[in-house]
Design an enzyme around this catalytic site. Structure first.
Site, PDB file in Angstrom:
ATOM      1  N   LYS A 106      -2.834 -15.874  30.409  1.00 54.83           N
ATOM      2  CA  LYS A 106      -3.477 -16.464  29.215  1.00 54.83           C
ATOM      3  C   LYS A 106      -3.300 -15.602  27.979  1.00 54.83           C
ATOM      4  O   LYS A 106      -3.237 -16.114  26.857  1.00 54.83           O
ATOM      5  CB  LYS A 106      -4.955 -16.746  29.452  1.00 54.83           C
ATOM      6  CG  LYS A 106      -5.808 -15.552  29.825  1.00 54.83           C
ATOM      7  CD  LYS A 106      -5.932 -15.429  31.293  1.00 54.83           C
ATOM      8  CE  LYS A 106      -6.386 -14.066  31.716  1.00 54.83           C
ATOM      9  NZ  LYS A 106      -7.060 -14.063  32.998  1.00 54.83           N
ATOM     10  N   GLY A 135      -8.926 -20.505  36.260  1.00 61.27           N
ATOM     11  CA  GLY A 135      -8.491 -20.262  37.638  1.00 61.27           C
ATOM     12  C   GLY A 135      -8.056 -21.508  38.381  1.00 61.27           C
ATOM     13  O   GLY A 135      -7.054 -22.132  38.045  1.00 61.27           O
ATOM     14  N   ASP A 202     -10.952 -12.596  26.547  1.00 66.10           N
ATOM     15  CA  ASP A 202     -10.304 -13.411  27.572  1.00 66.10           C
ATOM     16  C   ASP A 202     -10.726 -14.881  27.401  1.00 66.10           C
ATOM     17  O   ASP A 202      -9.892 -15.791  27.428  1.00 66.10           O
ATOM     18  CB  ASP A 202     -10.693 -12.892  28.963  1.00 66.10           C
ATOM     19  CG  ASP A 202     -10.102 -13.729  30.081  1.00 66.10           C
ATOM     20  OD1 ASP A 202      -8.925 -13.539  30.404  1.00 66.10           O
ATOM     21  OD2 ASP A 202     -10.823 -14.600  30.615  1.00 66.10           O
ATOM     22  N   LYS A 206      -8.495 -18.299  26.244  1.00 62.84           N
ATOM     23  CA  LYS A 206      -8.487 -19.568  26.987  1.00 62.84           C
ATOM     24  C   LYS A 206      -8.931 -20.715  26.080  1.00 62.84           C
ATOM     25  O   LYS A 206      -8.379 -21.827  26.166  1.00 62.84           O
ATOM     26  CB  LYS A 206      -9.406 -19.452  28.208  1.00 62.84           C
ATOM     27  CG  LYS A 206      -8.836 -18.483  29.247  1.00 62.84           C
ATOM     28  CD  LYS A 206      -9.878 -18.101  30.267  1.00 62.84           C
ATOM     29  CE  LYS A 206      -9.307 -17.215  31.361  1.00 62.84           C
ATOM     30  NZ  LYS A 206     -10.339 -16.603  32.196  1.00 62.84           N
TER      31      LYS A 206
HETATM   32  P1  NAP Z   1      -2.804  -7.454  39.234  1.00 66.41           P
HETATM   33  O1  NAP Z   1      -3.595  -7.566  40.473  1.00 66.41           O
HETATM   34  O2  NAP Z   1      -2.989  -6.256  38.369  1.00 66.41           O
HETATM   35  O3  NAP Z   1      -1.247  -7.564  39.649  1.00 66.41           O
HETATM   36  C1  NAP Z   1      -0.211  -7.343  38.753  1.00 66.41           C
HETATM   37  C2  NAP Z   1       1.091  -7.261  39.554  1.00 66.41           C
HETATM   38  O4  NAP Z   1       2.176  -7.182  38.655  1.00 66.41           O
HETATM   39  C3  NAP Z   1       1.181  -6.059  40.482  1.00 66.41           C
HETATM   40  O5  NAP Z   1       1.815  -6.415  41.675  1.00 66.41           O
HETATM   41  C4  NAP Z   1       2.045  -5.061  39.707  1.00 66.41           C
HETATM   42  O6  NAP Z   1       2.864  -4.250  40.541  1.00 66.41           O
HETATM   43  C5  NAP Z   1       2.945  -6.000  38.921  1.00 66.41           C
HETATM   44  N1  NAP Z   1       3.307  -5.478  37.599  1.00 66.41           N
HETATM   45  C6  NAP Z   1       2.502  -5.303  36.532  1.00 66.41           C
HETATM   46  N2  NAP Z   1       3.198  -4.808  35.498  1.00 66.41           N
HETATM   47  C7  NAP Z   1       4.469  -4.671  35.934  1.00 66.41           C
HETATM   48  C8  NAP Z   1       5.652  -4.199  35.336  1.00 66.41           C
HETATM   49  N3  NAP Z   1       5.657  -3.782  34.080  1.00 66.41           N
HETATM   50  N4  NAP Z   1       6.781  -4.193  36.072  1.00 66.41           N
HETATM   51  C9  NAP Z   1       6.759  -4.611  37.355  1.00 66.41           C
HETATM   52  N5  NAP Z   1       5.676  -5.082  37.984  1.00 66.41           N
HETATM   53  C10 NAP Z   1       4.533  -5.095  37.282  1.00 66.41           C
HETATM   54  O7  NAP Z   1      -3.038  -8.721  38.294  1.00 66.41           O
HETATM   55  P2  NAP Z   1      -3.599 -10.161  38.726  1.00 66.41           P
HETATM   56  O8  NAP Z   1      -5.084 -10.121  38.754  1.00 66.41           O
HETATM   57  O9  NAP Z   1      -2.863 -10.660  39.875  1.00 66.41           O
HETATM   58  O10 NAP Z   1      -3.225 -11.011  37.406  1.00 66.41           O
HETATM   59  C11 NAP Z   1      -1.906 -11.422  37.169  1.00 66.41           C
HETATM   60  C12 NAP Z   1      -1.900 -12.394  35.981  1.00 66.41           C
HETATM   61  O11 NAP Z   1      -2.687 -13.535  36.305  1.00 66.41           O
HETATM   62  C13 NAP Z   1      -2.484 -11.839  34.693  1.00 66.41           C
HETATM   63  O12 NAP Z   1      -1.823 -12.412  33.603  1.00 66.41           O
HETATM   64  C14 NAP Z   1      -3.933 -12.310  34.745  1.00 66.41           C
HETATM   65  O13 NAP Z   1      -4.532 -12.385  33.478  1.00 66.41           O
HETATM   66  C15 NAP Z   1      -3.721 -13.687  35.340  1.00 66.41           C
HETATM   67  N6  NAP Z   1      -4.871 -14.263  36.021  1.00 66.41           N
HETATM   68  C16 NAP Z   1      -5.580 -13.505  36.912  1.00 66.41           C
HETATM   69  C17 NAP Z   1      -6.643 -14.093  37.581  1.00 66.41           C
HETATM   70  C18 NAP Z   1      -7.469 -13.321  38.583  1.00 66.41           C
HETATM   71  O14 NAP Z   1      -8.485 -13.857  39.049  1.00 66.41           O
HETATM   72  N7  NAP Z   1      -7.089 -12.102  38.941  1.00 66.41           N
HETATM   73  C19 NAP Z   1      -6.978 -15.431  37.346  1.00 66.41           C
HETATM   74  C20 NAP Z   1      -6.214 -16.174  36.418  1.00 66.41           C
HETATM   75  C21 NAP Z   1      -5.166 -15.566  35.767  1.00 66.41           C
HETATM   76  P3  NAP Z   1       2.222  -3.203  41.575  1.00 66.41           P
HETATM   77  O15 NAP Z   1       1.509  -4.031  42.603  1.00 66.41           O
HETATM   78  O16 NAP Z   1       3.363  -2.471  42.154  1.00 66.41           O
HETATM   79  O17 NAP Z   1       1.282  -2.366  40.782  1.00 66.41           O
HETATM   80  N1  HSE Z   2     -10.569 -12.006  34.324  1.00 65.61           N
HETATM   81  C1  HSE Z   2     -10.506 -13.427  34.330  1.00 65.61           C
HETATM   82  C2  HSE Z   2     -11.899 -13.993  34.529  1.00 65.61           C
HETATM   83  C3  HSE Z   2      -9.587 -13.905  35.409  1.00 65.61           C
HETATM   84  O1  HSE Z   2     -12.793 -13.222  34.926  1.00 65.61           O
HETATM   85  O2  HSE Z   2     -12.120 -15.176  34.276  1.00 65.61           O
HETATM   86  C4  HSE Z   2      -9.339 -15.394  35.351  1.00 65.61           C
HETATM   87  O3  HSE Z   2      -8.638 -15.752  34.198  1.00 65.61           O
END
Ligand code: NAP
Ligand code: HSE
Length: 432
Positions: A106, A135, A202, A206
């Site tokens: 986002k 989500g 955040d 959105k």
């Molecule tokens: P996360 O757990 O921090 O995972 C990020 C992943 O990307 C990790 O595997 C990391 O590698 C890899 N990565 C990050 N920067 C990199 C780089 N420069 N080069 C290569 N690999 C890289 O993040 P997440 O929570 O899954 O979120 C991912 C995306 O989805 C974000 O945009 C977030 O805003 C969005 N999102 C998240 C959620 C949620 O509930 N978490 C919900 C909706 C949207 P390593 O594992 O090796 O560190």
């Molecule tokens: N950090 C975000 C939240 C993840 O708490 O809603 C989902 O976009």
């Protein structure tokens, strides 16, 4: 059966692991939907040796983005790594070599969404971003498809799971802000730097994405007025409870007569308001359309598997388009020129908590000050006194933001007011 479609992942964290798990465990459902399987070809990570929640053969992992972006086997790039500038460049590179992109990002879509959508269109590619808002709730598709013939007037809701989790824990269980935030981090809801969650950014991102889509106008992040929850005190939550109110971080977007208002702020809701029952990391979005009336979308707003479900719904959509050779057909330019409402056009009822002198003039001075500004008052409640000072809770009737801002300035200067402790909007007023 058509040959398997290969996807490449950028990222294997909370969401990426969920995507990997769904591809492995829901292959039969995917084959049923698509008539072909979905295969993971390569995954970009920062550290190939890291312990992960999912079991992945190391041969799939790489630290070289080109192994995904320029891989001739890969048709669809799934961006779940987060970040802005580097990620934007990766996505633009993917389009140049005609790869379709699905993203959960986002931050990126709020800042560069229109540019990336244009680039996708010019290269004949799809760019889908269902997981970027709320989500696992299919709100993007709900607006883009389900409600597409309607004139949407209002989008309002809880679009950040972390802050809703924190406020729920603080209100219902008396957990401290710090402990609740720590839990939200451990559960994978919070961003790696949770400042964007707790400061409302955040949710603002959105709301910018939703407003563009709902009102077909070019909303920028700077157009969203933002206030987060880091300043919300437990006292206000407790006083709210006694008044039959609960606090939520609400994203509010209103589009009347082609004039737009978008904001994110901690807001009191009456307990009988449907959004008051949305607890923990759940999200809910109200959409009010001219023809459809009121609709509400509800579900888990964060977390690996719910978000990965939204990502995979986009992957399915891209592959269906691929199989029919109809990618890049969903590009739409904004229809309306952006016109933002001014503060005198923004209406609400307000809760004001004032530390005041405990004397006979206080009540009449405060009442007169508000009456002079033509702000109606529903209630003034006096809290027990301490050291010759006391607190007044003032609940206003519906008024405009300009008047409330003036009232807050005048109250700060009034001799009977020691401090304006807090002020919050009450959605729909306090009622009778
Ligand atoms: P996360 O757990 O921090 O995972 C990020 C992943 O990307 C990790 O595997 C990391 O590698 C890899 N990565 C990050 N920067 C990199 C780089 N420069 N080069 C290569 N690999 C890289 O993040 P997440 O929570 O899954 O979120 C991912 C995306 O989805 C974000 O945009 C977030 O805003 C969005 N999102 C998240 C959620 C949620 O509930 N978490 C919900 C909706 C949207 P390593 O594992 O090796 O560190
Ligand atoms: N950090 C975000 C939240 C993840 O708490 O809603 C989902 O976009």
């Amino acid at each position: 059966m058509t040959k398997n479609i290969s996807v490449g992942l950028l990222g294997l964290g909370t969401v990426g692991s969920g995507v990997f798990q769904i591809i492995n465990e829901h292959q039969e459902e995917l084959v049923h939907q698509l008539g072909c399987g979905v295969k993971v070809e390569k995954i970009l990570v920062r550290d190939v040796n890291k312990e992960r929640g999912v079991k992945v053969d190391p041969m799939y992992l790489t630290t070289n983005p080109e192994d995904v972006l320029l891989n001739p086997e890969i048709d669809v790039v799934i961006e779940v790594m987060g970040g802005i500038d580097e990620t934007r460049n990766y996505i633009l590179e993917a389009f140049k070599v005609k790869k379709h992109v699905v993203t959960a990002n986002k931050d990126l879509m709020a800042l560069h969404g229109p540019e990336l959508q244009q680039a996708a269109h010019e290269n004949g590619c799809d760019l889908f971003y269902e997981a970027s808002v709320a989500g696992g709730i299919p709100i993007i598709r709900g607006l883009a498809d389900g409600l597409s013939p309607d004139k949407i007037q209002k989008v309002m809701g809880i679009v950040n799971g972390t802050t809703n989790y924190i406020l729920t824990k603080m209100t219902d269980e008396g957990v401290s802000y710090e402990d609740a935030l720590l839990e939200a981090k451990e559960l994978g809801f919070a961003e790696s730097d949770p400042t964007a969650d707790v400061e409302g950014l955040d949710a603002a991102r959105k709301m910018a994405i939703l407003s563009r889509l709902a009102f077909s106008t070019s909303v920028e992040l700077e157009d969203v007025q933002v206030e987060g929850i880091s300043g919300v005190g437990v006292e206000d939550l407790q006083i709210g409870k006694q008044l039959g109110l609960t606090m939520k971080l609400i994203g509010f977007a209103d589009f009347q007569d082609a004039q737009l208002e978008v904001n994110v702020q901690p807001t009191f809701l009456r307990l009988d308001h449907p959004l008051a029952a949305v607890k923990n990391e759940n999200n809910a979005v109200y959409v009010n359309g001219d023809a459809v009336g009121e609709t509400m979308f509800y579900g888990p707003g964060a977390g690996g598997l719910p978000t990965a479900t939204a990502v995979m719904s986009d992957v399915v959509a891209v592959i269906k388009n691929l199989l029919l050779d109809v990618n890049a057909r969903q590009f739409l330019k904004p229809r309306f020129e952006k016109k933002l409402k001014t503060p005198d056009q923004s209406f609400g009822s307000y809760y004001l908590r004032l530390q005041v002198e405990n004397n006979i003039q206080t009540f009449s001075e405060i009442s007169t000050l508000l009456t002079d500004l033509k702000i109606g008052v529903d209630r003034i409640i006096q809290a027990p006194q301490q050291n010759g000072e006391t607190e007044f809770i003032v609940i206003t009737r519906e008024t405009n933001l300009e008047k409330i801002r003036t009232a807050l300035e005048d109250l700060q200067k009034a001799s009977v007011v020691k401090e304006v402790k807090s002020h919050y909007r009450i959605e729909g007023g306090i009622g009778v």
